[in-house]
Design an enzyme around this catalytic site. Structure first.
Site, mmCIF file in Angstrom:
data_model
loop_
_atom_site.group_PDB
_atom_site.id
_atom_site.type_symbol
_atom_site.label_atom_id
_atom_site.label_comp_id
_atom_site.label_asym_id
_atom_site.label_seq_id
_atom_site.Cartn_x
_atom_site.Cartn_y
_atom_site.Cartn_z
ATOM 1 N N ASP A 127 -16.374 37.677 -17.839
ATOM 2 C CA ASP A 127 -17.205 38.352 -16.989
ATOM 3 C C ASP A 127 -18.289 37.592 -16.490
ATOM 4 O OD1 ASP A 127 -15.389 40.626 -17.277
ATOM 5 O OD2 ASP A 127 -16.981 41.908 -18.304
ATOM 6 N N CYS B 287 -14.859 37.804 -22.355
ATOM 7 C CA CYS B 287 -13.926 38.397 -21.618
ATOM 8 C C CYS B 287 -13.844 37.825 -19.994
ATOM 9 C CB CYS B 287 -14.291 40.165 -21.353
ATOM 10 S SG CYS B 287 -16.057 40.281 -21.326
ATOM 11 N N CYS C 82 -14.884 43.723 -15.686
ATOM 12 C CA CYS C 82 -14.396 45.142 -15.801
ATOM 13 C C CYS C 82 -15.319 46.114 -14.842
ATOM 14 C CB CYS C 82 -14.203 45.560 -17.080
ATOM 15 S SG CYS C 82 -15.927 45.864 -17.927
ATOM 16 N N CYS D 94 -21.454 44.943 -21.598
ATOM 17 C CA CYS D 94 -21.470 44.989 -20.172
ATOM 18 C C CYS D 94 -22.942 45.323 -19.720
ATOM 19 C CB CYS D 94 -20.463 46.192 -19.578
ATOM 20 S SG CYS D 94 -18.747 45.654 -19.852
#
Lengths: 166, 135, 594
Positions: free
Chosen positions: B39, B37, B63, B106
């Site tokens: 990140d 993603c 996010c 995450c």
């Protein structure tokens, strides 16, 4: 839920497993395959609606979606050449990640005049990623290619974020 | 609703955003990323002589859940010992923030960042001890 | 035949030589107003005459039913308040139009419109029509597409394809497919807005992207004018006044397309009178935000196609609402291209649909349409998030396979909730329905490997199949749609419509009776061959068939044909029962096929 990979797109299209495929040739191949396989073209034969025909047409469409995009094509090539290679190479060099963080920060603070040059830099980085990835594949170093593939995501994301600001 | 109030709170008012001097021998820096993603998370700790974490800072691009996870992690780190910090598990973060399954990665990222920061600090300590022993 | 089932008007067209032509009714009109009036005297009136009833029986005259199709009563709550007819929540929160004691599904009302389109077309062609391509807004989701298919089935049509309206219009513009290039189709109808970007090359019409809004159209322009008129009148919710003001607003809008200002004298009797004037500038200021919304969609579609605005070669206008000058001006300003107006924007969709119908009938293989799914499809995962399976703007057919397992020992069923939309959380997407996998082999938890294939067919409608990988057992799938009709309901309604066809609809024209008579002769002969009636009854039926056939050949009048049909009908009541029940059995069997 586990994703079941679609059939290898290179096989579906009957083209060599390569990153250097001519875009125009691929597109022509797609149109020709569509004429052969699309249910509308087979409708009069009373088979147009059956699942097998739909599935074959879906295969062609899905393969095209992968092959037309150089990154998705690279991903498919890596996975078919060495299954699991992308998963095994997820850990990137902290130095690179720190750079990625700085880039993201630059994107977040980019205003007016600084946006265009930053976009050009990111686009260049992305282009370089693709060249490097192709080199790695050419030399058979799939692990390095996989890492470069992952690294390109950061450049892509930064570009996306920048576009959203504009 | 899938995002808990705690996630939103940490996302909107992230705690301990910023940087510590990465060249300070008492500072450990961890940078980790989730390439799927895009990140990326940088987490830093400052440790005193007794092995207590006196400060923690983070910078995360990603996010809301990634930001909330790292913000929460720094809150937990401050005032705790390095040994206790090493025991923090991603599942604790999931539980505290009520993260949905698609956002569990995450919390994994935050756990990885803590571990990487501690490792970096330990490395620096070893170097310092080695040079101290020499001197 | 191609049918444009519109929010405001519907029409049909057929392929004629290299081009296509629209079909006109006896009065020479191509457009059939999509209005159904359930008259208090028991008649069901469709089209122009129904539209004329709007003021006489406003609460029994249904228009814009396309806005209700494939949606839930709750979703429509706000909108229903502005309608002169009543929309109530039926079973499973499905919207029902309440007329007196009767409740009508949006599908069945759409079917009445389609049925009338079919009847008019048959009259114009002098032959019966069974197969049709029916168009829908590109932005329609799975539920709305399925509901349209159901409406076609209820109207006695075999729906060859659900075709996207802008794609159909593009076909009408580039019929021979020799004009290669990239086209932007801007389709603003009565109730819906669509934009599609197409690449046309060697006869292949490839949709690159689509965007839109199923609740934005010329009706909204009318509504804004209507609100202004209402401000000059005493407050009321009287259906008569609502309809009268709406009709007046539509008239003003049409005037404003060519005049700089428009005026209206409205005498509503006891509800007051008003003299209302509006300038084009005032009208344009009112609708500007709506027009801007369409332009936002245009920009998104261009971006999704991976193009820049200057890479668009042609801009094509479709839908009656593109006659509004502001719409044309703004679109031209944005794209820098003068929009094409070569084909009547009201007719383009039906013309294109008829071309596709011809292609599907196997008559023309030089053209090929490759369309896309407008909205992503996904599954709900634990915690209320949606995992995307198929991304929007994927060319259809498209498919994806995912593997699932069980969480408990000997679990033989798995439920999947499937959503459509772009948002991350299930609550922000539309729940299309639950897929219940049944008949899994009883195995310890986690051991079964159930491969579920989600395939979006060329209509943009989802089909799901499942197979347990270890045992090869085909799992059965029960679909509980959250919108629209279940398969059982469609079947029941189709039987009802067969039985009540004659009483439900407006008295048919001669051609309908003739078609029916012909069908009866053929059908009865077939049924006789299959059934084992006693010889005396067989003889009586054969005699009636011969009599009817003789009348047909002689070109007998409608009343005579009807009488002969009825005679035969009485005699064959028992056979009909047999045939229907065996048809039902067959249908049921097919439903259970994997």
């Amino acid at each position: 839920m586990i994703h079941v990979p679609a059939p290898d797109p290179f096989t579906v299209f009957g083209v060599p497993r390569s990153l250097d495929l001519d875009a125009r040739t691929l597109e022509r191949r797609y149109l020709a395959l569509s004429r052969e396989c699309h249910p509308d073209q087979l409708r009069s034969q009373e088979t147009g609606d059956c699942l097998a025909v739909l599935a074959r047409a879906a295969e062609v469409n899905d393969a095209w979606r992968i092959l037309r995009d150089p990154w998705q094509r690279a991903k498919a090539l890596l996975e078919s050449a060495s299954p699991g290679v992308l998963d095994r190479n997820k850990k990137l060099d902290p130095g690179f990640l720190a750079e990625a963080l700085e880039l993201a920060e630059e994107v977040a603070f980019a205003r007016g005049d600084t946006i265009a040059p930053l976009r050009a830099r990111l686009q260049q980085a992305l282009d370089e990623d693709l060249v490097a990835l192709r080199d790695h594949v050419g030399r058979g170093d799939l692990d390095a290619a996989a890492r470069r593939f992952h690294a390109s995501h950061y450049h892509k994301k930064a570009l996306q974020d920048l576009d959203q600001k504009a | 609703m899938a995002y808990s109030d705690k996630v939103l709170d940490h996302y909107q008012n992230p705690r301990n955003v910023g940087s510590l001097d990465k060249n300070d021998p008492n500072v450990g820096t961890g940078v980790v990323g989730a390439p799927e993603c895009g990140d990326v998370m940088k987490l830093q700790i400052k440790v005193d002589d007794s092995g207590k974490i006196v400060d923690a800072k983070f910078k995360t691009y990603g996010c809301g859940s990634a930001i909330a996870s790292s913000s929460l992690a720094t809150e937990w780190l401050k005032g705790t010992s390095v040994d206790a910090a090493a025991q923090i598990k991603n599942t604790q973060i999931v539980e505290e923030l009520s993260l949905p399954p698609v956002k569990i990665h995450c919390s994994v990222l935050a756990e990885d960042a803590i571990k990487a920061a501690i490792e970096d600090w330990k490395k620096k300590q070893d170097v310092a001890k080695a040079s101290g022993a020499k001197a | 035949m191609g049918i444009d089932l519109g929010t405001t008007n519907s029409l049909a067209a057929v392929r004629a030589g290299k081009g296509a032509r629209v079909l006109r009714d006896l009065a020479g009109e191509a457009l059939l107003p999509s209005v159904v009036c359930f008259h208090p005297d028991g008649r069901t009136i469709v089209g122009r005459d129904a539209k004329a009833m709007r003021l006489q029986v406003p609460d029994r005259t249904v228009f814009s039913v396309k806005r209700l199709v494939g949606r839930s009563a709750r979703e429509l709550e706000a909108e229903a308040k502005g309608l002169p007819y009543r929309v109530v929540a039926g079973e499973r929160d499905l919207p029902r139009v309440q007329i007196g004691d009767h409740q009508h599904s949006p599908e069945s009302i759409s079917a009445l419109i389609l049925h009338q389109v079919k009847a008019n077309a048959e009259q114009a062609l002098g032959q019966s029509v069974r197969e049709a391509v029916v168009t829908v807004p590109a932005w329609f989701d799975d539920a709305q597409r399925q509901a349209t298919k159901d409406a076609a089935a209820l109207a006695g049509l075999d729906c060859l394809r659900i075709l996207n309206e802008p794609t159909a219009a593009a076909l009408a513009y580039g019929i021979d497919g020799t004009k290669d290039g990239t086209a932007l189709v801007y389709d603003l109808g009565g109730g819906t807005f669509d934009v599609s970007i197409l690449r046309i090359e060697d006869g292949v019409f490839r949709v690159l992207s689509t965007a839109g809004d199923t609740h934005l159209g010329g009706d909204d322009f009318d509504e804004l004018l209507a609100q202004r008129i209402h401000k000059t009148l005493p407050k009321t919710s009287d259906p008569y006044v609502l309809q009268a003001v709406r009709a007046a607003a539509e008239g003003l809008k049409i005037q404003l397309s060519s005049a700089e200002s428009a005026a209206l004298d409205l005498d509503l009797g006891s509800h007051g009178t008003t003299r209302f004037t509006v300038t084009r500038a005032e009208f344009e200021a009112a609708i500007a935000p709506l027009v801007q919304r369409t332009l936002d969609c245009v920009q998104r579609a261009v971006k999704d196609a991976g193009l820049r605005l200057d890479e668009i070669d042609d801009v094509v206008l479709v839908g009656g609402s593109t006659r509004v000058p502001l719409v044309r001006a703004r679109l031209q300003a944005l794209t820098g291209k003068v929009p094409h107006t070569g084909v009547d924007p009201d007719l383009a969709v039906a013309l294109g649909a008829s071309i596709q119908a011809d292609v599907l009938a196997g008559n023309d293989r030089s053209l090929l349409l490759l369309d896309v799914i407008p909205l992503s499809l996904g599954l709900e995962t634990l915690g209320g998030a949606v995992q995307k399976l198929i991304l929007r703007n994927s060319t259809i057919p498209t498919s994806v396979t995912e593997e699932f397992s069980t969480g408990v020992d000997n679990q033989t069923a798995v439920d999947l909730a499937i959503y459509q939309g772009e948002r991350e959380l299930a609550k922000d997407c539309r729940l299309l329905g639950h897929f219940k996998l049944r008949g899994l082999p009883a195995l310890p938890a986690g051991l079964p490997r159930i491969a579920v294939t989600f395939l979006v067919d060329a209509d943009g409608v989802l089909r799901v199949t499942a197979r347990e990988q270890r045992t090869g057992v085909q799992a059965s799938i029960q679909i509980v749609p959250s919108f629209g009709l279940t398969r059982d309901e469609v079947r029941r309604m189709m039987l009802d419509s067969i039985e009540h066809a004659q009483t439900d609809y407006v008295a048919r024209e001669a051609i309908d009776v003739r078609n029916k008579a012909e069908a009866m002769v053929r059908g009865t002969q077939k049924a006789l061959a299959l059934s084992d009636l006693p010889p005396d009854q067989t003889y009586a039926v054969q005699k009636a068939v011969k009599a009817l056939a003789k009348h047909l050949v002689a070109g007998a009048d409608t009343a005579t044909l009807k009488a002969a049909c009825d005679e035969l009908g009485k005699l064959t009541a028992t056979i009909a029962d047999d045939v229907i029940s065996s048809a039902v059995t067959k249908a049921l069997r097919e439903e259970h096929k994997p």
